[in-house]
Scaffold this motif. Structure first.
Motif, PDB file in Angstrom:
ATOM      1  N   VAL A  39      18.953   0.443  13.782  1.00  0.00           N
ATOM      2  CA  VAL A  39      17.561   0.884  13.824  1.00  0.00           C
ATOM      3  C   VAL A  39      17.319   1.498  15.200  1.00  0.00           C
ATOM      4  N   THR A  40      16.949   2.755  15.251  1.00  0.00           N
ATOM      5  CA  THR A  40      16.746   3.435  16.527  1.00  0.00           C
ATOM      6  C   THR A  40      15.269   3.646  16.852  1.00  0.00           C
ATOM      7  N   VAL A  41      14.437   3.679  15.812  1.00  0.00           N
ATOM      8  CA  VAL A  41      13.003   3.900  16.002  1.00  0.00           C
ATOM      9  C   VAL A  41      12.242   2.876  15.152  1.00  0.00           C
ATOM     10  N   PRO A  42      11.227   2.193  15.715  1.00  0.00           N
ATOM     11  CA  PRO A  42      10.452   1.243  14.906  1.00  0.00           C
ATOM     12  C   PRO A  42       9.804   1.940  13.714  1.00  0.00           C
ATOM     13  N   CYS A  43       9.787   1.266  12.577  1.00  0.00           N
ATOM     14  CA  CYS A  43       9.127   1.806  11.399  1.00  0.00           C
ATOM     15  C   CYS A  43       8.591   0.657  10.555  1.00  0.00           C
ATOM     16  N   PHE A  44       7.631   0.952   9.690  1.00  0.00           N
ATOM     17  CA  PHE A  44       7.051  -0.096   8.853  1.00  0.00           C
ATOM     18  C   PHE A  44       6.576   0.494   7.538  1.00  0.00           C
ATOM     19  N   ARG A  45       6.402  -0.394   6.568  1.00  0.00           N
ATOM     20  CA  ARG A  45       5.840  -0.034   5.267  1.00  0.00           C
ATOM     21  C   ARG A  45       4.934  -1.153   4.784  1.00  0.00           C
ATOM     22  N   LEU A  46       3.889  -0.776   4.091  1.00  0.00           N
ATOM     23  CA  LEU A  46       3.045  -1.736   3.385  1.00  0.00           C
ATOM     24  C   LEU A  46       3.329  -1.625   1.899  1.00  0.00           C
ATOM     25  N   TRP A  47       3.150  -2.747   1.192  1.00  0.00           N
ATOM     26  CA  TRP A  47       3.514  -2.796  -0.227  1.00  0.00           C
ATOM     27  C   TRP A  47       2.358  -3.372  -1.034  1.00  0.00           C
ATOM     28  N   ARG A  48       1.992  -2.661  -2.128  1.00  0.00           N
ATOM     29  CA  ARG A  48       1.039  -3.164  -3.117  1.00  0.00           C
ATOM     30  C   ARG A  48       1.780  -3.267  -4.447  1.00  0.00           C
ATOM     31  N   TYR A  49       1.636  -4.379  -5.107  1.00  0.00           N
ATOM     32  CA  TYR A  49       2.450  -4.706  -6.280  1.00  0.00           C
ATOM     33  C   TYR A  49       1.617  -4.630  -7.556  1.00  0.00           C
ATOM     34  N   ARG A  50       2.125  -3.945  -8.554  1.00  0.00           N
ATOM     35  CA  ARG A  50       1.416  -3.819  -9.835  1.00  0.00           C
ATOM     36  C   ARG A  50       1.683  -5.008 -10.748  1.00  0.00           C
ATOM     37  N   GLU A  51       2.925  -5.529 -10.723  1.00  0.00           N
ATOM     38  CA  GLU A  51       3.293  -6.589 -11.639  1.00  0.00           C
ATOM     39  C   GLU A  51       3.866  -7.766 -10.849  1.00  0.00           C
ATOM     40  N   PRO A  52       3.843  -8.958 -11.449  1.00  0.00           N
ATOM     41  CA  PRO A  52       4.373 -10.136 -10.754  1.00  0.00           C
ATOM     42  C   PRO A  52       5.895 -10.126 -10.698  1.00  0.00           C
ATOM     43  N   VAL A  53       6.436 -10.484  -9.546  1.00  0.00           N
ATOM     44  CA  VAL A  53       7.869 -10.666  -9.339  1.00  0.00           C
ATOM     45  C   VAL A  53       8.044 -11.835  -8.383  1.00  0.00           C
ATOM     46  N   VAL A  54       8.972 -12.725  -8.682  1.00  0.00           N
ATOM     47  CA  VAL A  54       9.294 -13.819  -7.769  1.00  0.00           C
ATOM     48  C   VAL A  54      10.428 -13.353  -6.856  1.00  0.00           C
TER      49      VAL A  54
END
Length: 230
Positions: free
Chosen positions: A21-36
């Motif tokens: 990893v050379t540059v900081p990065c991020f993602r946000l996640w919104r979930y449509r269906e349930p997953v464990v």
């Protein structure tokens, strides 16, 4: 057919640490269906899982998480020598827990990141109510609201970089769904419901989309500040 967001999340997480990893990065996640999503040491639970809900195994540690429309997920990848990664296993969580708490406060939720000394002062039953579930236990700098867990954190540390992941409960989570999927007792579902809380339960007219936007800005600001210190 588009894979569930939880599957895309795990693929993204794996890809970040597959090379330096050379540059900081991020993602946000919104979930449509349930997953464990199970922690990396919970493979035995994967073998026991039924067919009610899809079950995945992630790279990071910690306990099982039930993703779905009620949760906002996040992933942050940092270079191994980044100031926010060099602080150590526990301290590296602090900035993220405090950022989540501030964002929730802006939405009307009285939330605080759990300092290590406050965690040590708790009774064992408070620190670990359901030992196999992420939201069944408390770790330093996770986020509480009215004494109940509202956001959980985990991480992966490799020579290629550090991955911080988290989940924020925006709406009440159907804990019985996860317990049934993993063949766990209904008492665990009741304990999880009693020891966790969601933002919508504490703030009138809580806006999950606005919360996600504020968190995105907060993460971006934190990473930019460390990249360009004053």
């Amino acid at each position: 057919m588009t894979p569930p967001e939880a599957v895309r999340e795990q693929l993204w997480n794996e890809q970040q640490l597959a090379q330096p990893v050379t540059v900081p990065c991020f993602r946000l996640w919104r979930y449509r269906e349930p997953v464990v999503v199970l922690g990396c040491s919970q493979r035995r639970l994967l073998a026991q899982a039924g067919s009610q809900v899809q079950v995945l195994l992630r790279q990071s540690g910690g306990g099982a998480v039930l993703t779905g429309p009620w949760m906002l997920g996040l992933s942050v990848a940092l270079p191994p020598d980044h100031p926010l990664a060099r602080q150590g296993l526990v301290a590296s969580y602090r900035w993220l827990g405090e950022a989540i708490a501030r964002v929730l406060q802006q939405g009307g939720v009285d939330a605080q990141a759990l300092a290590p000394e406050a965690l040590r002062a708790m009774q064992p039953a408070q620190r670990m109510a359901v030992d196999w579930a992420c939201f069944g236990g408390l770790s330093p700098w996770e986020v509480l609201a009215r004494g109940r867990k509202i956001a959980g954190l985990a991480q992966v540390r490799r020579a290629s970089g550090v991955l911080l992941v988290g989940g924020v409960l925006l709406q009440p989570s159907p804990w019985r769904l996860m317990c049934d999927a993993l063949g766990r007792d209904g008492a665990d579902a009741r304990t999880l419901a009693a020891t966790t809380v969601s933002a919508a339960e504490l703030a009138v007219h809580f806006d999950g989309q606005a919360c996600a936007q504020r968190l995105e800005l907060a993460l971006q600001a934190a990473l930019e500040q460390e990249a360009c210190p004053m």
